[in-house]
Design an enzyme around this catalytic site. Structure first.
Site, PDB file in Angstrom:
ATOM      1  CG  LEU A  44      -2.164  -1.178   0.994  1.00  0.00           C
ATOM      2  CD1 LEU A  44      -2.885  -0.786   2.459  1.00  0.00           C
ATOM      3  CD2 LEU A  44      -2.707  -0.880  -0.177  1.00  0.00           C
ATOM      4  CB  ALA A  45       3.756   2.574   2.319  1.00  0.00           C
ATOM      5  N   GLY A  46       4.315   1.677  -0.736  1.00  0.00           N
ATOM      6  CA  GLY A  46       5.299   1.662  -1.791  1.00  0.00           C
ATOM      7  C   GLY A  46       4.580   1.744  -3.291  1.00  0.00           C
ATOM      8  CB  SER A 285     -10.568 -10.108  10.544  1.00  0.00           C
ATOM      9  OG  SER A 285     -10.892  -8.832  10.859  1.00  0.00           O
ATOM     10  NE  ARG A 332      -5.317  -5.151  15.950  1.00  0.00           N
ATOM     11  CZ  ARG A 332      -5.266  -5.172  14.642  1.00  0.00           C
ATOM     12  NH1 ARG A 332      -3.848  -4.899  14.392  1.00  0.00           N
ATOM     13  NH2 ARG A 332      -6.068  -5.295  13.518  1.00  0.00           N
ATOM     14  CG  LEU A 443      -5.203  -1.867   5.794  1.00  0.00           C
ATOM     15  CD1 LEU A 443      -6.819  -2.200   5.149  1.00  0.00           C
ATOM     16  CD2 LEU A 443      -4.187  -2.491   4.900  1.00  0.00           C
TER      17      LEU A 443
END
Lengths: 641, 261
Positions: A44-46, A285, A332, A443
Site C-alpha cells: 500500500l505504501a510503496g 480478523s 490488541r 492500511l
C-alpha cells in the site's frame, strides 16, 4: 553522530500540515521527469508512492521480491481501514481519530504525524472509491462501516474480510497504469541487498535479480523504502513468509537511525499453533470481535470439556468482565495479554492449553447464521480449512501471535530518515502508532504515506537538491562498486559455509528465543538470556549453516539465508532496546513495571522515541532519543475500563 | 491422527532452458494438520539434510490471498478441493501411503523458471493495458457522492476476489486467461466508476491477453471449477458482450473519422 531533527512545522496542530505544504518548495512540472526516484516495496505504501509520483511526472523505478507487485503483504489485511468520515453520525471527527490513535499507541508517537494521518484519512477513502475499490455498501448505496478495537465509533471501511486485498488491487491498478504508460519501470523478483550512500546522501541501491542471480546497481536522486515490518524475526507470525528486515536493516547499517525496534504488536485473535511443522500463523480478523465473545472456563477442571458442556455461569467472558467499556473490542495489546494471563492460570483450551474461545453462538442466535455468514463468511471458511472445525457450530479457538511491528526506521515529519534522500513509509517506518497500533490503522497509514504525504515531501527534497547537486550518481561510481563487492562477498560467505544445519532450523530457534524472551511479556532477566543466546546462535549459523544450489541462479535457499542472517543481528538490537526501556507501554510489557496487571508507563524517564545508531561491526550501537511532547492529548494512564 | 508417509513425484527443472523430469521422493512423518506447503517444507528439510537441493516452489502469505502459490496436484490446480488454494489445502485430505504427483502450472504463456515456479508476468501486462480506472490521486469526489447499490457492490466484489494465481489458465485445455481477464472487467464494470472507460478497457485488455500468448476459450469451464476464489463464468459472458459492442463502436468511430477526414 546522528542528528535528530523532527522538523515538525509550527502553528496549532490543525494547521501544521497545511503550513508545511505551503512552505514546501515545488518542482516545476517540466522538470519532474528529470528526477529519478527508487521505490522499494509495492504494498500500500510503496505501490501508492510509486504510482502517485509517476502521475506527478517523476521517473520512477519500483522493486519487489514477489513475482508481481500485487502480491505484497498488504494484501492479507482483512478487517478494514479507518477514516474520520463520521458518516455514521456517531461523534467521530479528525480530532477523535487523532486522540484515539495517540492514546491507543500509549503516548509513544509524535503528535504532529498522527494528526496529519487523521486529516488525510478522509481523502484516502475518496481516492480508493474513485479507483473502484468495492467497499461494502448500505442498501441506499452509501458506504458501510464497522467498529474496531480501541474505538467507540464506527469508522472502519471494509470490503468483506478482504479489505487489504481490495485496497492493494486499487494501488496495483494505478501502478500498472503507470507501468503501461512507461512512467514506472517495474523490477519484480528483485531484492534490494544494500543502500548506496555517497557524500552523505542516499543515491541508489544494489539489488539481486532473484531469477538470474545477477547483482545490479540502480542510481536515483532519492530512495523510498516501503518494505514492511520485521515480525518474521519470531519465525512464526501472521506475516507472509517472505517478509523480512533486510532493506531497513541494510539502511540502518548505512547510517539510518532505527526507531523503537522493540515495539512489536501481538495480535490477540490468531489460530493457535498446531505442531512443529507450523510455518506461519493465520490471523482471524479483529472485526470478528464485533460479534464474537471471548471466553475461557472459570474453572481449570472444565478446560478439557466440550464447550457445549460448559454452562453459561461457568464461563468467564474475561474481556467483558475486566474492561466493561470496551469489552471484546479492547485494544490488541490488552486483549493479548489478557489471553496469556488466563492461559498462564491454566484455563486455556485446546492442545497445550494455549487457546481461548471466540464464540459466535449468541450472535448467530441474535442475527441468524445468514447474517453472520454475510459478514465473516470467508473468515469462517478459512478457519474451517485450517482447523477442520466448523465455527458456526463450535467456538473458534484463538491465541495471540506476532502480527505487526510499530518500530522501524526513524523518520522526521517529512518521512525522511536520518540519511538525506532516504525516505521510509508504511510499516517500515516507526511513526504514527507509538507502542501499539489500533486495528484498521495500518492500511490507513500505508496509503496516507504513499498517496498523500510522500508526493509533497519528496518534491520538497528534490527541489532543494536542485540547488545543491542535481546530477544523478553514476551506477559505476566507487560507492556503487564498493557496495556491490560487499553484497557479493556476503553471498559467497553464505554459500561457502557448507555446514550441516538447515536455514529454517536456525530461524525457528531464533524465533523461539524471541517469543520466549522478547515476546508478550519481557523482563530484564529474560532479555539478558536472549542477549546471550542470540550471538551464540549467530556464530553457529555462520559456522554450520547449509545453503544449497548456486549463487548465480534462482535460489530460494540463498534468499532465505540472507534474510535469516539479518534477523540474527537485528534480534539483538530489539532485545537491547527492550532491556533499556524500563517501563511498560503498549505492546512492550516489562513484567517489572505493572499496576494490577496493566502496563505502567514511566513518562519521566521514557517519554521519548529511542533511535539506534549503528556504530560498526562488533561495536555497541548508540541509543539516541527524540523527546515526545504531548500538547494536544493530555498524558494519562490508558484506561479501557 | 497419525502421521503420514507419502510418495511424491515432483517436477524438477533447473531453469527455463533445461529439460525437466519427474523425480520420485519419499516423505515421512507428515502431520495431518500440516498444510500441503508445510508438507513440502518437511520434504525440503529432509532433502537438505541429504545434501540435495530443495525443491523451488512459489508461496508467500500462506493464507490463501496473495496468489503466489500454485501447483498441479494429481493433475488438478491447487489439488482440486473446492475454493481452496494449495497453501490452504491440508494434509488431512490425504491418506497414509498416498502417491501424489506435483507439477508446475502447465500453460504456454507461463514458462517454467525453476522446478515448480512459473513466470506469470503476462497477467501484469494485461492489467497494465487497461485493468484500472483512470483517477489520479487527489482528484476524487467525496466517496458518498457516488452511490452504489449494495447488489452492485457485492457483485463487483465477487469478481474482484480474484487472486491472479493462474489456476484458470492451468486448468484450461487451451491455456486461456478468459476467466482472469473477465473477472477484472466485471469488477470494474459492475461499478459506476468503471463506466467511462468501459469499451476501451475491454478492447485493450482482450488485445493484450491475445498478445501475451494465452489460448482461446472453447467453453470447457474447467477454469470455473479450478478457481480457488469461486469466480463464476458469467463474468465471461459480460466480457464477450462488451467486446462485441466495443468492436462495433470502434468500427463506427473509424467510419466517422474517415468521413470527417
Amino acid at each position: 553522530m546522528l542528528k535528530l531533527d523532527a522538523r515538525v512545522p509550527g502553528g496549532p496542530i490543525e494547521q501544521k500540515w497545511a503550513n508545511a505544504r505551503f512552505e514546501m518548495k515545488l518542482v516545476n512540472p517540466a522538470n519532474k521527469r528529470k528526477y529519478k526516484v527508487i521505490v522499494v516495496g509495492s504494498g500500500l505504501a510503496g505501490g501508492a508512492a510509486a504510482a502517485t509520483l509517476a502521475e506527478l511526472g517523476y521517473d520512477v523505478a519500483c522493486f519487489c521480491f514477489q513475482d508481481s507487485p500485487r502480491r505484497a503483504h498488504s494484501i492479507a489485511a482483512q478487517g478494514g481501514i479507518n477514516a474520520a468520515k463520521n458518516y455514521q453520525n456517531d461523534g467521530d471527527s479528525v480530532h477523535r481519530l487523532f486522540y484515539d490513535t495517540v492514546k491507543g499507541g500509549d503516548f509513544r508517537a509524535r503528535e504532529a504525524n498522527v494528526h496529519r494521518l487523521a486529516e488525510v484519512s478522509v481523502d484516502i477513502i475518496d481516492q480508493c472509491a474513485a479507483m473502484g475499490v468495492p467497499f461494502a455498501r448500505e442498501y441506499g448505496g452509501t458506504l458501510a462501516n464497522r467498529s474496531f478495537g480501541g474505538a467507540q465509533v464506527s469508522r472502519t471501511f471494509y470490503a468483506r474480510g478482504q479489505t487489504g486485498q481490495q485496497l492493494l488491487l486499487g494501488v496495483y491498478s494505478a501502478l500498472e497504469r503507470q507501468i503501461g504508460a512507461g512512467k514506472v519501470t517495474m523490477f519484480s523478483r528483485t531484492e534490494m541487498l544494500d543502500l548506496v550512500v555517497d557524500n552523505g546522501r542516499a543515491v541508489g541501491i544494489v539489488a539481486r535479480d532473484l531469477v538470474t542471480g545477477a547483482i545490479t546497481s540502480h542510481a536515483a536522486h532519492a530512495v523510498v523504502l516501503a518494505t514492511g515490518g520485521y515480525g518474521n524475526v519470531y519465525y512464526l507470525s501472521t506475516n507472509a513468509k517472505g517478509c523480512n528486515v533486510t532493506a531497513t536493516y541494510r539502511a540502518y547499517k548505512r547510517g539510518a537511525g532505527f526507531g523503537n525496534p522493540c515495539f512489536t504488536q501481538i495480535h490477540p485473535t490468531c489460530i493457535p499453533v498446531s505442531g512443529d511443522f507450523q510455518s506461519k500463523l493465520t490471523l482471524m480478523s479483529e472485526s470478528l470481535r464485533n460479534d464474537g465473545r471471548v471466553w475461557v472456563p472459570k474453572s481449570k477442571t472444565d478446560t478439557a470439556k466440550h464447550p457445549d458442556q460448559i454452562a453459561e455461569d461457568a464461563r468467564d467472558y474475561y474481556l467483558e468482565r475486566k474492561y466493561p467499556a470496551f469489552g471484546n473490542l479492547s485494544p490488541r495489546d490488552i486483549a493479548s495479554r489478557a489471553a496469556k494471563e488466563v492461559c498462564d492460570e491454566g484455563r486455556g483450551v485446546g492442545p497445550g492449553g494455549r487457546g481461548v474461545y471466540l464464540d459466535f453462538r449468541d450472535a448467530i442466535a441474535r442475527d441468524t447464521e445468514e447474517r453472520i455468514r454475510e459478514r465473516y463468511g470467508n473468515l469462517f471458511d478459512m478457519y474451517e480449512r485450517i482447523t477442520g472445525e466448523n465455527p458456526y457450530r463450535l467456538p473458534m479457538r484463538i491465541y495471540p501471535a506476532v502480527h505487526y511491528t510499530m518500530g522501524g526506521l526513524w523518520v522526521d515529519y517529512q518521512l525522511q530518515t536520518t540519511i538525506p534522500g532516504l525516505f521510509c513509509l508504511g510499516e517500515a517506518n516507526f511513526s504514527d502508532h507509538g507502542a501499539n497500533r489500533l486495528g484498521a490503522s495500518a492500511l490507513m497509514q500505508g496509503l496516507a504515506d504513499g498517496y498523500f504525504i510522500i508526493p509533497y515531501t519528496l518534491g520538497d527534497y528534490l527541489a532543494r537538491l536542485a540547488g545543491v547537486n542535481s546530477a544523478i550518481a553514476s551506477p559505476t561510481s566507487s560507492a556503487f562498486a564498493a557496495s556491490e563487492d560487499l553484497v557479493r562477498a556476503r553471498l559467497d560467505r553464505l554459500m561457502n559455509v557448507r555446514g550441516s544445519r538447515s536455514i529454517d532450523s536456525f530461524h525457528k530457534e531464533l524465533g523461539h528465543i524471541m517469543w520466549e524472551h522478547c515476546g508478550m511479556a519481557r523482563s530484564a532477566e529474560s532479555l539478558k538470556t536472549a542477549l546471550e543466546a542470540i550471538p551464540k546462535l549467530r556464530e553457529e549459523f555462520w559456522r554450520d549453516v547449509t545453503v544449497l544450489g548456486d549463487r548465480d541462479s534462482f535460489n530460494q535457499s540463498l534468499e532465505k539465508a540472507g534474510r535469516v542472517a539479518d534477523f540474527l543481528e537485528f534480534a539483538e538490537l530489539m532485545c537491547k532496546d527492550a532491556l533499556i526501556r524500563e517501563e511498560s507501554c503498549g505492546g512492550h510489557f516489562r513484567v517489572e513495571h505493572q499496576i494490577d496487571g496493566e502496563a505502567k508507563r514511566d513518562d519521566d524517564r521514557f517519554c521519548h522515541a529511542a533511535v539506534w545508531e549503528y556504530a560498526g561491526e562488533g561495536k555497541e550501537p548508540v541509543r539516541h532519543v527524540e523527546p515526545l511532547a504531548f500538547e494536544n492529548v493530555k498524558l494519562a494512564t490508558r484506561s479501557y475500563k | 491422527m497419525s502421521d503420514l508417509n507419502l510418495t511424491l513425484h515432483v517436477w524438477r527443472q533447473r531453469n527455463a532452458k533445461s529439460p525437466g523430469k519427474m523425480v520420485t521422493y519419499k516423505v515421512t512423518g507428515v502431520s495431518t494438520h500440516a498444510s500441503f506447503l508445510e508438507m513440502l517444507d518437511i520434504l525440503n528439510e529432509q532433502l537438505t539434510a541429504k545434501g540435495e537441493e530443495p525443491i523451488a516452489f512459489d508461496h508467500d502469505c500462506r493464507e490463501g490471498i496473495c496468489g503466489m502459490c500454485s501447483l498441479m496436484i494429481n493433475g488438478r490446480p491447487h489439488g482440486g478441493q473446492r475454493a481452496t488454494t494449495t497453501c490452504q489445502l491440508h494434509m488431512r485430505h490425504f491418506k497414509n501411503g498416498d502417491e501424489i504427483w506435483i507439477e508446475p502450472w502447465r500453460a504456454e504463456a507461463f514458462p517454467v523458471i525453476k522446478d515448480l515456479c512459473v513466470d506469470r508476468t503476462p497477467f501484469d501486462r494485461v492489467i497494465a493495458a487497461g485493468g484500472f480506472i483512470t483517477a489520479n490521486c487527489g482528484s476524487a469526489p467525496d466517496a458518498n457522492d457516488i452511490l452504489i447499490p449494495k447488489e452492485s457492490a457485492d457483485d463487483s466484489m465477487d469478481a474482484a476476489a480474484c487472486i491472479a494465481c493462474g489456476a484458470c489458465v492451468a486448468a484450461c485445455p487451451n491455456g486461456s486467461a478468459m476467466l482472469f481477464v473477465a473477472a477484472k472487467l466485471a469488477h470494474l464494470h459492475r461499478l459506476p466508476q468503471g463506466q467511462p472507460e468501459r469499451m476501451h478497457r475491454t478492447q485493450a485488455m482482450v488485445t493484450a491477453m491475445d498478445a501475451a500468448g494465452f489460448g482461446n476459450c472453447s467453453n470447457h469451464y474447467e477454469c470455473e471449477a479450478a478457481c480457488p476464489k469461486d469466480i463464476k463464468r458469467d463474468v465471461m459472458a459480460l466480457m464477450n458482450r462488451d467486446y462485441a459492442k466495443a468492436a462495433l463502436a470502434s468500427r463506427d468511430r473509424e467510419t466517422k473519422s474517415d468521413g470527417s477526414g
